[in-house]
Enzyme design. Sequence first.
Site, PDB file in Angstrom:
ATOM      1  N   ARG A 122       0.909  -1.098   0.076  1.00 28.84           N
ATOM      2  CA  ARG A 122       0.168   0.054  -0.138  1.00 28.84           C
ATOM      3  C   ARG A 122       0.730   1.143   0.094  1.00 28.84           C
ATOM      4  O   ARG A 122       1.871   1.241   0.584  1.00 28.84           O
ATOM      5  CB  ARG A 122      -0.979   0.145   1.300  1.00 28.84           C
ATOM      6  CG  ARG A 122      -2.215  -0.934   1.284  1.00 28.84           C
ATOM      7  CD  ARG A 122      -2.973  -0.943   2.714  1.00 28.84           C
ATOM      8  NE  ARG A 122      -2.164  -0.839   3.749  1.00 28.84           N
ATOM      9  CZ  ARG A 122      -1.738   0.140   4.339  1.00 28.84           C
ATOM     10  NH1 ARG A 122      -1.998   1.404   3.850  1.00 28.84           N
ATOM     11  NH2 ARG A 122      -1.173  -0.012   5.566  1.00 28.84           N
TER      12      ARG A 122
ATOM     13  N   HIS B 143     -10.405  -4.157  12.237  1.00 33.87           N
ATOM     14  CA  HIS B 143      -9.243  -4.630  11.750  1.00 33.87           C
ATOM     15  C   HIS B 143      -8.847  -5.924  12.464  1.00 33.87           C
ATOM     16  O   HIS B 143      -7.924  -5.977  13.046  1.00 33.87           O
ATOM     17  CB  HIS B 143      -8.196  -3.638  11.275  1.00 33.87           C
ATOM     18  CG  HIS B 143      -7.167  -4.144  10.325  1.00 33.87           C
ATOM     19  ND1 HIS B 143      -5.587  -3.685  10.600  1.00 33.87           N
ATOM     20  CD2 HIS B 143      -7.087  -5.226   9.350  1.00 33.87           C
ATOM     21  CE1 HIS B 143      -5.030  -4.552   9.564  1.00 33.87           C
ATOM     22  NE2 HIS B 143      -5.971  -5.136   8.885  1.00 33.87           N
TER      23      HIS B 143
ATOM     24  N   SER C 115       0.846  -6.166  11.338  1.00 40.39           N
ATOM     25  CA  SER C 115       1.897  -7.143  10.594  1.00 40.39           C
ATOM     26  C   SER C 115       2.822  -7.885  11.271  1.00 40.39           C
ATOM     27  O   SER C 115       3.686  -6.912  12.052  1.00 40.39           O
ATOM     28  CB  SER C 115       2.401  -6.328   9.272  1.00 40.39           C
ATOM     29  OG  SER C 115       3.163  -7.210   8.592  1.00 40.39           O
TER      30      SER C 115
ATOM     31  N   LYS D  75      -1.576 -12.468  13.704  1.00 40.18           N
ATOM     32  CA  LYS D  75      -2.781 -12.670  13.645  1.00 40.18           C
ATOM     33  C   LYS D  75      -3.418 -13.837  12.721  1.00 40.18           C
ATOM     34  O   LYS D  75      -4.216 -14.536  13.238  1.00 40.18           O
ATOM     35  CB  LYS D  75      -3.217 -11.427  13.139  1.00 40.18           C
ATOM     36  CG  LYS D  75      -4.795 -11.191  13.066  1.00 40.18           C
ATOM     37  CD  LYS D  75      -5.236  -9.683  12.541  1.00 40.18           C
ATOM     38  CE  LYS D  75      -4.750  -9.596  10.920  1.00 40.18           C
ATOM     39  NZ  LYS D  75      -5.337  -8.053  10.403  1.00 40.18           N
TER      40      LYS D  75
ATOM     41  N   ARG E 141       2.017 -11.996  -1.331  1.00 37.76           N
ATOM     42  CA  ARG E 141       0.508 -12.152  -1.089  1.00 37.76           C
ATOM     43  C   ARG E 141       0.189 -13.431  -1.664  1.00 37.76           C
ATOM     44  O   ARG E 141       0.277 -13.843  -3.050  1.00 37.76           O
ATOM     45  CB  ARG E 141      -0.026 -11.161  -1.051  1.00 37.76           C
ATOM     46  CG  ARG E 141       0.280  -9.679  -0.237  1.00 37.76           C
ATOM     47  CD  ARG E 141      -0.344 -10.048   1.388  1.00 37.76           C
ATOM     48  NE  ARG E 141       0.110  -8.957   2.039  1.00 37.76           N
ATOM     49  CZ  ARG E 141      -0.808  -8.606   3.161  1.00 37.76           C
ATOM     50  NH1 ARG E 141      -1.557  -9.440   3.461  1.00 37.76           N
ATOM     51  NH2 ARG E 141      -0.290  -7.772   3.938  1.00 37.76           N
TER      52      ARG E 141
END
Length: 524
Positions: free
Chosen positions: A55, A215, A233, A237, A316
């Site tokens: 991002r 989130h 990050s 999680k 990803r």
Amino acid sequence: MEIEKELNNLGLINFKNVYRNLSVCKLVENSILRGEGNLTLSGALNINTGKYTGRSPKDRYIVDSKEIHNDINWGDTNIAISEENFERLYARLLAYFQNKDIYVFDGFVGADKRYSMSVRFINELSSQNLFVHQLFIRPTKKQLEDFYPDFTVICAPGFKANPETDGTNSEAFVIINIERKLIIIGGTMYCGELKKSIFSVMNYFMPKYGILSMHCSANIGKENDTALFFGLSGTGKTTLSADPERRLIGDDEHGWSEDGIFNFEGGCYAKCINLSKENEPQIWNAIRFGTLIENVVIDGEGREDYADSKYTENTRAAYPIEYIPNAATEGIGSHPKTILFLTADAFGVLPPISKLSKEQAMYHFVSGYTSKIAGTERGIKEPVATFSACYGEPFMLLNPLFYAKMLGEKIEKYNVNVYLVNTGWIKGPYGVGERISLSYTRSMVRAAITGELDNAEYELHPIFNVLMPKKCSNVPEEILNQVNTWNDKQKYYDTAYKLLEKFNNNYKKFHIPEFMKEAASALR
């Protein structure tokens, strides 16, 4: 054709072909024919996103209009752009699409139908249309017949902004126009921008319905007991919520209504750097035909090399949630029984697990602390504390205290246990100590979720003012209080005070109410 008229109404004209809600097979086929990516041995479609492999937070803007001006928490995260600059850039973007094929995906965000939002994605790239097809909730044929979008996203990676005339910081842009119910994205191929732009919109609208947008990942057990996992990050999680004994509701974005938890999405977007079948079998097995992988290094035989970070550490994989065995594909869960805040503390001073009061939970939610190693690991001596409000500050459009107040109200109303879990360092800071064993962390998380820690005996941390259990199944007692693991006790306390000072400096900017400050970090 009705879809063409609707595109014309947006200002899209003179385009070539419109491909609406193509099948996965067709989207993969078109992506390969257009040279956007290649199939790997696993059957996944691999693409390279070029310059932007993550991002670009400084390139995300909110159109500043009278309707929303007083709602937005303006600043370095939510950057304002004028309506005039938006319209100028939008006009050029529409012209860019002339004589091009257009890929449209119509779907939904929000598994609870009472609060779901219909979203239309208009893509230049077939591969990015595959991404949204797999990440969002796919419509039935009947829903597609009657579809009308609440929000529209137009994405053209090949179109670049001109900072001098468009009022942007670079060639890349993600602009959210809440009044127009429109998002435009250009100059970047990173698929995560599509996902997070819609999450940002949900974080604006859901609280207006009394729904806390979060989130976090979520899973549910056999006793209908839901657990939430918040974390930035690198905190674990995704790894910790992927429990074979529990069903995964979702891995990243959820809403909390008066009836319980619901997933915003229909898929997962997992990091796959250093992915192995042994450590994360669910993600490993989800990478197959229909999955889109980004920036993964592929060898000459088409095999993925997940250990190679040649392009980025942020490799990803995007796949539908049904690719995860035993997933809760309905995307619905009960009110959570347990909330876990995950932090990778490289200072090595936070307890491996501690129980929080409601006020402390609100405080740590606003803080959103973890730590990272500055730059590369070689030669680095000092860990860097990172604070991201609500464990997702780049996507929160409202004041973080607004979300924290909602969280506190729900914790109290539904009697939720909240724990702070340190998945970082013990026996000293980064460079001296060691990363806590994943098996120990799993045992502590399991003890929290099953209720083992409900009646545990606790002791109070003298600096952070949190309750530390004295015992936990399958975890050595000496590590439950970090000071026991340090050879130099005084150095432990000195380091703990240093981290506390960083917490204090961070929360000053929020004007946090006194009762939250006192509950969170009273010095003793």
